[in-house]
Design a protein around this motif. Structure first.
Motif, PDB file in Angstrom:
ATOM      1  N   HIS A  73       0.836  -1.204   0.000  1.00 29.56           N
ATOM      2  CA  HIS A  73       0.000   0.000   0.000  1.00 29.56           C
ATOM      3  C   HIS A  73       0.877   1.264   0.000  1.00 29.56           C
ATOM      4  CE1 HIS A  73      -3.096   2.893   1.337  1.00 29.56           C
ATOM      5  NE2 HIS A  73      -2.233   3.274   2.247  1.00 29.56           N
ATOM      6  N   HIS A 159       3.104   9.893   4.710  1.00 29.34           N
ATOM      7  CA  HIS A 159       2.234   8.724   4.601  1.00 29.34           C
ATOM      8  C   HIS A 159       2.991   7.443   4.945  1.00 29.34           C
ATOM      9  CE1 HIS A 159       0.247   5.434   2.271  1.00 29.34           C
ATOM     10  NE2 HIS A 159      -0.799   5.925   2.903  1.00 29.34           N
ATOM     11  N   HIS A 163       2.342   4.885   8.114  1.00 25.85           N
ATOM     12  CA  HIS A 163       2.154   3.433   8.044  1.00 25.85           C
ATOM     13  C   HIS A 163       3.213   2.705   8.850  1.00 25.85           C
ATOM     14  CE1 HIS A 163      -1.369   2.522   5.632  1.00 25.85           C
ATOM     15  NE2 HIS A 163      -1.166   3.718   5.124  1.00 25.85           N
TER      16      HIS A 163
HETATM   17 FE   LIG Z   1      -2.491   4.805   3.749  1.00 22.85          FE
END
Ligand SMILES: [Fe+2]
Length: 459
Positions: A73, A159, A163
């Protein structure tokens, strides 16, 4: 057992993104971005190389994705925002996009998806990164809103670090032997014992939010004046020792301290102590990244829900601070009347200011980091533990969703409570005085703690 220390590069990120204008400025900005991307990837590697493939593909809690989902992701969002939106490139593997769209698949569903296996997930993220570095080298870093001050690159570095924090939560929930290691934080300074328990923040206006922080996200904008009455705020987050007094005093069994929703949740979920705590032979133990140890009394309490934090505050004759009260205490400089980027000033976070960046795998003792205190003398506002506030997650006046509605706007509403200040698992690039986090009031697998406040008239 795999014992892996974060590589030295893990803290290369400094959270600075001040460079604008001029070709020399653009070059420096490119270097800053490259360093932040490198720091994030080094941390991702440290968090995913330290366990076996079976551990990466397993779901350790229905609240969390398998680590291998986060890994791909991260690459997929980087491809989407940088290669496609900024660079105008075609999708590398369009067939995998739906698998890694967080809105299409809730976490509980993700293990049943045909996810890329670990080796392919790593190769994909690596391939995207190589192309992104080529794009960065050729990008003017200005001339379009996503490009100005390198915003989209900064958003992607944040980001990935976010994560990485999520993956650290998965590590905390993972059963089995420890896979991570880090040195303990330094002991509390000697003056921690004689600090006042609370400080007075006088009445008056301050500037909340920002128009100038280059990598601030949409929910931190715009800057706006907020007028607050005087209030007292705890000098440090609430400690394990203080929280144990709440438990010992029957705080979990007395509905007077809980909101009706909180009491209902406490009963249904059978809450009796913070998550990962257990009572054994008359003492409290906790499980921390695979190690069971006595709960250290002078560390900020960790892994409590908003409902527990709120109940503790009422038991103590106090309340949670509002989000505005937290930010004024963290940023307002009464000498100049302006708001700082961080409690200590505008300079980037260093190890002397705050416990950030997974440098330690735990909060530092209450009263640590005197060099990081705010002008009012409030300590540990940045780092250590996320601090629950009394506030629901709402937009600031004149909020504009950017660069996409799903960043913040779809989450606004009374079902989420705001947390402030970051924690030991937050990277400097993803933390500043204006940064807002939000979660459900029942959540406590996150690295959450709190401090309390009281209004002046309650004195
Ligand atoms: Fe995300």
């Amino acid at each position: 057992m795999t014992d892996v220390r974060p590589p030295a590069g893990i803290e290369a990120g400094t959270g600075t993104a001040h460079h604008t204008g001029g070709s020399g400025g653009t070059e420096a900005l490119r270097e800053t971005i490259a360093a932040e991307l490198l720091a994030a990837r080094a941390r991702t590697a440290a968090l995913t190389d330290c366990v076996e493939d079976a551990d990466l593909t397993a779901q350790h809690s229905p609240l969390m994705s398998p680590l291998v989902w986060d890994l791909a992701h991260i690459g997929n969002q980087e491809e989407l925002w940088l290669l496609r939106n900024v660079g105008g490139r075609d999708p590398l593997h369009p067939e995998i996009d739906p698998l890694y769209d967080a809105f299409q698949h809730p976490r509980a569903e993700r293990p049943s998806l045909p996810l890329l296996p670990p080796a392919e997930a790593r190769a994909y993220a690596h391939e995207v990164r190589g192309r992104v570095l080529d794009l960065l080298a050729a990008s003017p870093l200005e001339g379009a809103p996503l490009l100005d001050a390198g915003f989209a690159f900064g958003m992607i570095a944040q980001h990935e670090q976010q994560h990485d924090e999520t993956m650290l939560i998965t590590h905390q929930l993972r059963p089995g032997e420890p896979a991570l290691a880090a040195p303990p934080p330094p002991p509390a300074p000697v003056d921690a014992a004689t600090m006042p328990a609370e400080v007075l923040i006088p009445a008056g206006p301050f500037t909340m939010g920002t128009d100038t922080e280059p990598w601030a996200l949409d929910n931190e904008r715009p800057a706006h004046a907020v007028e607050l009455p005087a209030y007292f705020l705890d000098t440090t987050p609430v400690t394990n020792a203080a929280y144990q007094r709440f438990i010992a005093d029957g705080g979990y069994d007395d509905p007077r301290w809980w909101t009706p929703e909180g009491w209902e949740h406490r009963q249904r979920a059978g809450l009796t102590a913070p998550l990962f705590w257990k009572r054994q032979d008359g003492q409290w133990l906790r499980r921390r990244f695979g190690t069971v140890e006595p709960v250290p009394p002078n560390e900020p309490v960790l892994h409590v829900s908003w409902y527990e934090a709120d109940a503790y505050a009422r038991w103590a004759g106090r309340r949670l601070p509002t989000e505005a009260e937290w930010e004024k205490a963290a940023r307002h400089d009464p000498a100049t009347g302006r708001s700082r980027r961080y409690p200590w000033g505008d300079g980037p976070p260093g190890p002397e200011h705050a416990n950030l960046g997974q440098r330690h795998l735990r909060p530092a003792p209450a009263g640590s980091y005197p060099e990081g205190q705010s002008p009012y003398g409030v300590r540990q506002l940045m780092g250590d533990v996320w601090e629950w506030t009394a506030s629901d997650f709402h937009p600031y006046p004149d909020f504009r969703a950017w660069p996409y509605k799903e960043y913040s706007e779809v989450f606004y509403g009374p079902e989420y409570k705001v947390l402030r200040g970051g924690c030991f698992a937050v990277a400097p690039v993803a933390c500043r005085g204006t940064f807002r986090n939000w979660d459900y009031p029942v959540r406590r697998q996150i690295f959450s703690g709190f401090r309390t406040a009281r209004s002046l008239e309650e004195a």
